[in-house]
Design an enzyme around this catalytic site. Sequence first.
Site, PDB file in Angstrom:
ATOM      1  N   CYS A  65       0.779  -1.239   0.000  1.00 60.66           N
ATOM      2  CA  CYS A  65       0.000   0.000   0.000  1.00 60.66           C
ATOM      3  C   CYS A  65       0.811   1.290   0.000  1.00 60.66           C
ATOM      4  O   CYS A  65       0.748   2.079  -0.946  1.00 60.66           O
ATOM      5  CB  CYS A  65      -0.945  -0.005   1.206  1.00 60.66           C
ATOM      6  N   HIS A 119      -1.442   6.482   2.153  1.00 58.73           N
ATOM      7  CA  HIS A 119      -1.483   5.524   3.250  1.00 58.73           C
ATOM      8  C   HIS A 119      -1.411   6.319   4.547  1.00 58.73           C
ATOM      9  O   HIS A 119      -0.517   7.160   4.721  1.00 58.73           O
ATOM     10  CB  HIS A 119      -0.315   4.539   3.168  1.00 58.73           C
TER      11      HIS A 119
END
Length: 550
Positions: A65, A119
């Site tokens: 991510c 993120h």
Amino acid sequence: MYRCFQTWLLLLGFHTLTVAVLTRRDDLRTSLGCYGDSLVKSPNIDQLASKSQVFLNAYAQQSVCAPSRTSILTSRRPDTTRLYDFKSYWRVHSGNYTTMPQYFKSKGYLTMSVGKVFHPGIASNHSDDYPYSWSIPAYHPASFTYEKKKMCKGEDGKLHANLLCAVNVTQQPGETLPDMESTDEAVRLLKSRANDDNPFFLAVGFHKPHIPFRIPQEYLSLYPIEKMTLVPDPDVPKLLPPVAYNPWTDVRRRDDVQKLNISFPYGPIPKDFQLGIRQHYYAAVSYMDAQVGRLLSALDELRLSDSTLVVFTSDHGWSLGEHGEWAKYSNFDVTTRVPLMFHVPGVTARRNWRGESTFPFIDAFNKSQHSFKNDKVIKNVVELVDVFPTISYMAGLRAPKPCPDVSFQEELCTEGDNLAYTFRHPERRENEEAVSFSQYPRPADTPQENSDLPDLKDIKIMGYSLRTWDYRYTLWLGFNPNTFQVNVTDVHAGELYILASDPGQDDNVYSDSDHSVMMTKMASLPPTMSLQMRMKLQLLYLSAGRKRKV
């Protein structure tokens, strides 16, 4: 209304562009109807694809991510952002690189973030990079607080932190789920801008199909377990280097998976549970598709569809049992390949002069069949670092210029390509020179507990992977986490897959002897040559004559 610069967009009758909407999915592979998956029910995304230019072979730069999201939003590769885990902020750790929303903000756009775009945490300075990237603080759904808690009712009647977690939404806190809340907020923001002629940039990040599969239980009914099948290659390939394998430790930590007592690292998941994972993943995709449908139909209701550029993509894919792997954390196509599509009114679809609905909501539970045709498809290889320059140009802004080979300069530039030319010229043939470049770190040559997501200090090996039309070529090279230097002569392992005969990438034809001869022949290459160019030349040598033998 915001007037575009005098570009070819204007020549096509695309006179105004007021908004840009970027939608992102977490861990979404190309399991969509518009990508040829006959099982999945994704009618709203398929409808968007039918009015977009769809890139069939788009690849992430790292299949996890934070590194992937930072890479796409800065248009810099992980070796430039120096973010391989979740524990550093690129502006401090590497360079003060301009982000996509920051660039739009500097051009007068109101920039807004909903859900998981950057993120969260250290990787975005605990602020989603506000105020640099966003005009207002980023929105995160309150119900996400419960995502990693014990919310899944087991057979014992107690709550567990399970992988498979289909729930009755009315029994969840607030009677909602994170992606539902994010859609509500995104629609609210659209309504607040509907009568404002000033341009805005709205990024919406949905969490699903990221694990745990905490989704409305009714979506399971779309995929009866008796109709689910296993992947054709569920076993670990015999010639797969141990360093290339990801032992899916985050999946193993879930309560329901721990009960299976699976041996580490290669022990297979029981087949009935594999079917359950695949059922829940597909159900999560359909649940997320419904949220996309709600968001796009709101554009219609607010009469914004004809002035809205929409980009749909994902941060990376997810293994569903291929190669005996689950989750992401690898360089295979199933984890690096992502959906990517651009809807540009007046360019990828006709303007809606009659006031008809462009994106009517489609209910996946409706038994009627929906069939959409993709007229604008690009098959050649592209990368997620291409999104920033492409969306800038398509919105009428100046695209960032290409970065030099050594691109740690903080001046605005891109390590991707501007794909605007693909909207003007039909794709006539395969481009064998088009390359995607991905990478993944490992702490050791064999799988261990932190192999999936090693901290920077523990990275000893970096797997660099080229994906072309015909091949996937990966080298696992020695890496120094203190200097961020890769040792091109310290080869731990290699992989070479011939995609014409091995599309699933199960038959590794890489040979140590071939590589030894190749390294000898290329010993004279200048040390300043980029790793990408070096690997391209290596692939040319290793692949010479191979296609003719297929």
